[in-house]
Scaffold this active site. Structure first.
Site, PDB file in Angstrom:
ATOM      1  N   LYS A 268       1.926   2.170  -5.038  1.00  0.00           N
ATOM      2  CA  LYS A 268       2.520   1.640  -6.267  1.00  0.00           C
ATOM      3  C   LYS A 268       1.634   1.905  -7.478  1.00  0.00           C
ATOM      4  O   LYS A 268       2.116   2.297  -8.543  1.00  0.00           O
ATOM      5  CB  LYS A 268       2.735   0.110  -6.139  1.00  0.00           C
TER       6      LYS A 268
ATOM      7  N   ASP B  44       0.812  -1.228   0.000  1.00  0.00           N
ATOM      8  CA  ASP B  44       0.000   0.000   0.000  1.00  0.00           C
ATOM      9  C   ASP B  44       0.842   1.274   0.000  1.00  0.00           C
ATOM     10  O   ASP B  44       0.429   2.313   0.527  1.00  0.00           O
ATOM     11  CB  ASP B  44      -0.957   0.020   1.210  1.00  0.00           C
TER      12      ASP B  44
ATOM     13  N   GLN C  46       2.123  -6.037  -3.113  1.00  0.00           N
ATOM     14  CA  GLN C  46       2.575  -6.105  -1.720  1.00  0.00           C
ATOM     15  C   GLN C  46       3.862  -5.274  -1.548  1.00  0.00           C
ATOM     16  O   GLN C  46       4.028  -4.295  -2.257  1.00  0.00           O
ATOM     17  CB  GLN C  46       2.764  -7.560  -1.260  1.00  0.00           C
TER      18      GLN C  46
ATOM     19  N   GLY D 123      -4.437  -4.356  -3.787  1.00  0.00           N
ATOM     20  CA  GLY D 123      -5.431  -3.336  -4.113  1.00  0.00           C
ATOM     21  C   GLY D 123      -4.657  -2.089  -4.494  1.00  0.00           C
ATOM     22  O   GLY D 123      -4.046  -1.465  -3.627  1.00  0.00           O
ATOM     23  N   HIS D 124      -4.599  -1.796  -5.770  1.00  0.00           N
ATOM     24  CA  HIS D 124      -3.806  -0.660  -6.256  1.00  0.00           C
ATOM     25  C   HIS D 124      -4.762   0.442  -6.704  1.00  0.00           C
ATOM     26  O   HIS D 124      -5.578   0.236  -7.600  1.00  0.00           O
ATOM     27  CB  HIS D 124      -2.896  -1.094  -7.409  1.00  0.00           C
TER      28      HIS D 124
HETATM   29  P1  GDP Z   1      -0.713   0.317  -3.551  1.00  0.00           P
HETATM   30  O1  GDP Z   1      -1.332  -0.959  -3.122  1.00  0.00           O
HETATM   31  O2  GDP Z   1       0.740   0.369  -3.271  1.00  0.00           O
HETATM   32  O3  GDP Z   1      -1.017   0.692  -4.982  1.00  0.00           O
HETATM   33  O4  GDP Z   1      -1.368   1.454  -2.633  1.00  0.00           O
HETATM   34  P2  GDP Z   1      -2.928   1.580  -2.247  1.00  0.00           P
HETATM   35  O5  GDP Z   1      -3.667   2.041  -3.430  1.00  0.00           O
HETATM   36  O6  GDP Z   1      -3.392   0.364  -1.561  1.00  0.00           O
HETATM   37  O7  GDP Z   1      -2.850   2.679  -1.114  1.00  0.00           O
HETATM   38  C1  GDP Z   1      -2.331   3.957  -1.354  1.00  0.00           C
HETATM   39  C2  GDP Z   1      -3.450   4.979  -1.074  1.00  0.00           C
HETATM   40  O8  GDP Z   1      -2.889   6.274  -1.000  1.00  0.00           O
HETATM   41  C3  GDP Z   1      -4.480   5.055  -2.181  1.00  0.00           C
HETATM   42  O9  GDP Z   1      -5.702   5.425  -1.628  1.00  0.00           O
HETATM   43  C4  GDP Z   1      -3.933   6.160  -3.088  1.00  0.00           C
HETATM   44  O10 GDP Z   1      -4.962   6.809  -3.840  1.00  0.00           O
HETATM   45  C5  GDP Z   1      -3.355   7.097  -2.071  1.00  0.00           C
HETATM   46  N1  GDP Z   1      -2.186   7.881  -2.490  1.00  0.00           N
HETATM   47  C6  GDP Z   1      -1.175   7.530  -3.334  1.00  0.00           C
HETATM   48  N2  GDP Z   1      -0.237   8.506  -3.351  1.00  0.00           N
HETATM   49  C7  GDP Z   1      -0.674   9.473  -2.501  1.00  0.00           C
HETATM   50  C8  GDP Z   1      -0.122  10.697  -2.064  1.00  0.00           C
HETATM   51  O11 GDP Z   1       0.957  11.113  -2.436  1.00  0.00           O
HETATM   52  N3  GDP Z   1      -0.874  11.428  -1.171  1.00  0.00           N
HETATM   53  C9  GDP Z   1      -2.071  11.004  -0.705  1.00  0.00           C
HETATM   54  N4  GDP Z   1      -2.707  11.770   0.170  1.00  0.00           N
HETATM   55  N5  GDP Z   1      -2.608   9.832  -1.094  1.00  0.00           N
HETATM   56  C10 GDP Z   1      -1.905   9.073  -1.967  1.00  0.00           C
HETATM   57  P1  IMO Z   2      -0.846  -4.216  -2.214  1.00  0.00           P
HETATM   58  O1  IMO Z   2      -0.374  -4.778  -3.527  1.00  0.00           O
HETATM   59  C1  IMO Z   2      -0.986  -4.563   2.119  1.00  0.00           C
HETATM   60  C2  IMO Z   2      -0.953  -8.592   3.784  1.00  0.00           C
HETATM   61  C3  IMO Z   2      -2.210  -9.044   4.501  1.00  0.00           C
HETATM   62  C4  IMO Z   2      -1.615 -10.015   5.507  1.00  0.00           C
HETATM   63  C5  IMO Z   2      -0.484 -10.671   4.716  1.00  0.00           C
HETATM   64  C6  IMO Z   2      -0.858 -11.994   4.067  1.00  0.00           C
HETATM   65  O2  IMO Z   2      -2.131  -3.502  -2.287  1.00  0.00           O
HETATM   66  O3  IMO Z   2       0.247  -3.435  -1.582  1.00  0.00           O
HETATM   67  P2  IMO Z   2      -2.417 -12.746   2.042  1.00  0.00           P
HETATM   68  O4  IMO Z   2      -3.774 -12.288   1.626  1.00  0.00           O
HETATM   69  O5  IMO Z   2      -1.365 -12.515   1.028  1.00  0.00           O
HETATM   70  O6  IMO Z   2      -2.434 -14.143   2.580  1.00  0.00           O
HETATM   71  O7  IMO Z   2      -2.063 -11.816   3.319  1.00  0.00           O
HETATM   72  O8  IMO Z   2      -0.121  -9.735   3.709  1.00  0.00           O
HETATM   73  N1  IMO Z   2      -1.169  -8.120   2.406  1.00  0.00           N
HETATM   74  C7  IMO Z   2      -1.123  -6.835   2.052  1.00  0.00           C
HETATM   75  N2  IMO Z   2      -0.975  -5.719   2.796  1.00  0.00           N
HETATM   76  N3  IMO Z   2      -1.083  -4.461   0.785  1.00  0.00           N
HETATM   77  C8  IMO Z   2      -1.198  -5.563   0.025  1.00  0.00           C
HETATM   78  O9  IMO Z   2      -1.149  -5.529  -1.327  1.00  0.00           O
HETATM   79  C9  IMO Z   2      -1.271  -6.826   0.650  1.00  0.00           C
HETATM   80  N4  IMO Z   2      -1.420  -8.100   0.214  1.00  0.00           N
HETATM   81  C10 IMO Z   2      -1.348  -8.873   1.291  1.00  0.00           C
HETATM   82  O10 IMO Z   2      -2.860  -7.968   5.122  1.00  0.00           O
HETATM   83  O11 IMO Z   2      -1.036  -9.304   6.568  1.00  0.00           O
HETATM   84 MG    MG Z   3      -2.815  -1.639  -1.803  1.00  0.00          MG
END
Ligand code: GDP
Ligand code: IMO
Ligand code: MG
Length: 425
Positions: free
Chosen positions: A16, A13, A227, A40-41
């Site tokens: 990416k 999270d 991840q 979840g991207h």
């Molecule tokens: P990922 O899994 O690495 O793609 O990240 P996620 O999407 O799960 O979580 C990142 C969250 O932060 C999402 O809600 C993005 O829309 C948000 N986000 C990404 N970059 C920024 C930033 O620079 N500032 C803020 N406030 N939110 C951001």
């Molecule tokens: P993105 O790509 C954050 C965490 C879960 C749990 C552990 C194992 O959005 O960054 P799993 O479902 O793989 O058996 O879970 O890894 N986890 C993540 N945490 N972002 C993710 O993906 C994750 N994918 C798995 O919360 O602790």
């Molecule tokens: Mg994510």
């Protein structure tokens, strides 16, 4: 070098998806190499939010082919839902979505096993997203998994049934097949088989050849990680990890690309840390301090909606992630979330009996105590330039890690990105 890699350096999270979206226009192919719908991207494009679980985050670039590689595990139902959401938003990805035949399928019973294993662990549960990721990789390694390419073979249904029956036996052994699961299973099976029919209309490829041919033609490829390094099956805080190699090695095996093709490695990290699920988190914050940052940063899981745990930036852990991945360029996200704090803390080491260390120990327990350094906070007045104290924070990180922070993200929308390279992103 035509293949760059972009991956997370913390516990996932890191943002990416957003960074892939911003840099995506430079690439002919963007390829996911591991993980599955546990990811979840989030992308925010023209004010609209999209969350991708299976499809690479290059979809909003019409010239970009999105490939899901052999190292990924696929839930066809989730893929189908994603395709439909995108179609409704006017993005038809079908003609530029390629699926590796070697990718393993997540069967409905894999999700049941995920639930059962977590339930059996009790207080020691991993905090899995319960998307069936672990059991699917388990079957892959045990050499009984079902690969996507098998949908082209006449005994596909029989293979699925055999594996599912084996899973049901396992569930019985665990003495955990309550009626609730059976209800879920009937519904999931129906959705699964409907989505398999839809999958037949998509493009299945031997993706290792597609990539090799693209590279021979000099095309630029981006390998997109899911991840983060600290959730890597080998190098993360085991057993509180995911079930794949989230680090650069995973890009080689998850796409079939030899190491000598790789160029830049973009390592994405947040200006602080978050973690979803169980496991050690040395710099974790609690109470109102954590809650405030969680609210400002919108720190709730993009896949499960769970509140994310929050903590200060952990530099020894980040350094470890850079070392494992061969990072060439750092990308810092969410600098805006810390805006307004008088001071920020960063961990620069851990306390041990023998003194302080900047190495991550083999045994990562909750008892690992960080050594903090306080740095002045910043106020982000506009999103185009970085205030001096934020620049100082970045220079501190660069000097600790010995690597450049090339881009700084200061908002969720793709337009909020500051380049420090002298070139726009
Ligand atoms: P990922 O899994 O690495 O793609 O990240 P996620 O999407 O799960 O979580 C990142 C969250 O932060 C999402 O809600 C993005 O829309 C948000 N986000 C990404 N970059 C920024 C930033 O620079 N500032 C803020 N406030 N939110 C951001
Ligand atoms: P993105 O790509 C954050 C965490 C879960 C749990 C552990 C194992 O959005 O960054 P799993 O479902 O793989 O058996 O879970 O890894 N986890 C993540 N945490 N972002 C993710 O993906 C994750 N994918 C798995 O919360 O602790
Ligand atoms: Mg994510």
């Amino acid at each position: 070098m035509p293949v760059d890699v972009l991956l997370g350096l913390q516990w996932g999270d890191e943002g990416k998806g957003k960074i892939v979206d911003v840099l995506g226009h430079q690439y002919a192919i963007i390829a996911r190499f591991q993980g599955g719908p546990n990811a979840g991207h989030t992308l925010v494009v023209e004010g609209k939010k999209y969350v991708l679980h299976q499809i690479p985050s290059g979809i909003f670039h019409p010239g970009c082919v999105c490939l899901i590689g052999n190292g990924v595990v696929l839930n066809p139902v989730i893929l189908q839902q994603e395709i439909e959401t995108l179609l409704a938003a006017g993005v038809d990805i079908r003609s530029r979505l390629l699926l590796s035949r070697r990718m393993h399928l997540i069967l409905p019973t894999h999700r049941l096993l995920d639930k059962a294993y977590e339930q059996a662990k009790g207080e020691k549960k991993i905090g899995s997203t319960l998307r069936g990721i672990g059991p699917t990789y388990q079957d892959k390694m045990a050499r009984r998994g079902v690969r996507l390419g098998e949908i082209e073979s006449p005994d596909f249904a029989q293979r699925c049934t055999e594996v599912a029956n084996y899973h049901l036996e396992l569930l019985k052994l665990h003495n955990i097949l309550p009626g609730e699961y059976e209800t879920d299973l009937a519904e999931w099976n129906e959705l699964f088989w409907a989505s398999i029919e839809r999958l037949r209309t998509l493009t299945l490829v031997d993706s290792e050849y597609v990539l090799a041919e693209a590279l021979a033609e000099g095309k630029q490829v981006l390998a997109e990680g899911a991840q983060g390094a600290l959730l890597d099956i080998d190098f993360g805080s085991y057993p509180f990890v995911t079930s794949s190699n989230t680090t650069t090695g995973g890009a080689c095996s998850g796409l079939g690309i030899p190491p000598n093709h790789f160029g830049r490695v973009f390592g994405v990290f947040k200006a602080y840390c978050t973690r979803v699920g169980s496991g050690p988190f040395p710099t974790e914050l609690f109470g109102s301090e954590a809650e405030e940052l969680r609210q400002i940063g919108g720190e709730y899981g993009a896949t499960t909606g769970r509140p994310r745990r929050i903590g200060w930036l952990d530099l020894p852990a980040l350094k470890y992630a850079c070392m494992l991945n061969g990072v060439t360029d750092l990308v810092m996200t969410k600098a805006d979330v810390l805006s307004g704090l008088e001071a920020v803390q960063v961990s620069v080491g851990y306390q041990t009996e023998g003194g302080t260390t900047d190495r991550l120990p083999f045994r990562q327990t909750d008892a690992l105590k960080p050594v903090y350094q306080a740095l002045p906070g910043w106020v982000l007045a506009d999103t185009g330039t970085l205030p001096e104290t934020l620049e100082a924070y970045i220079r501190f990180i660069e000097s600790y890690l010995g690597l450049p922070v090339s881009y700084v993200s200061v908002g969720a929308d793709r337009k909020y990105m500051v380049s420090r390279t002298g070139q726009p992103a």
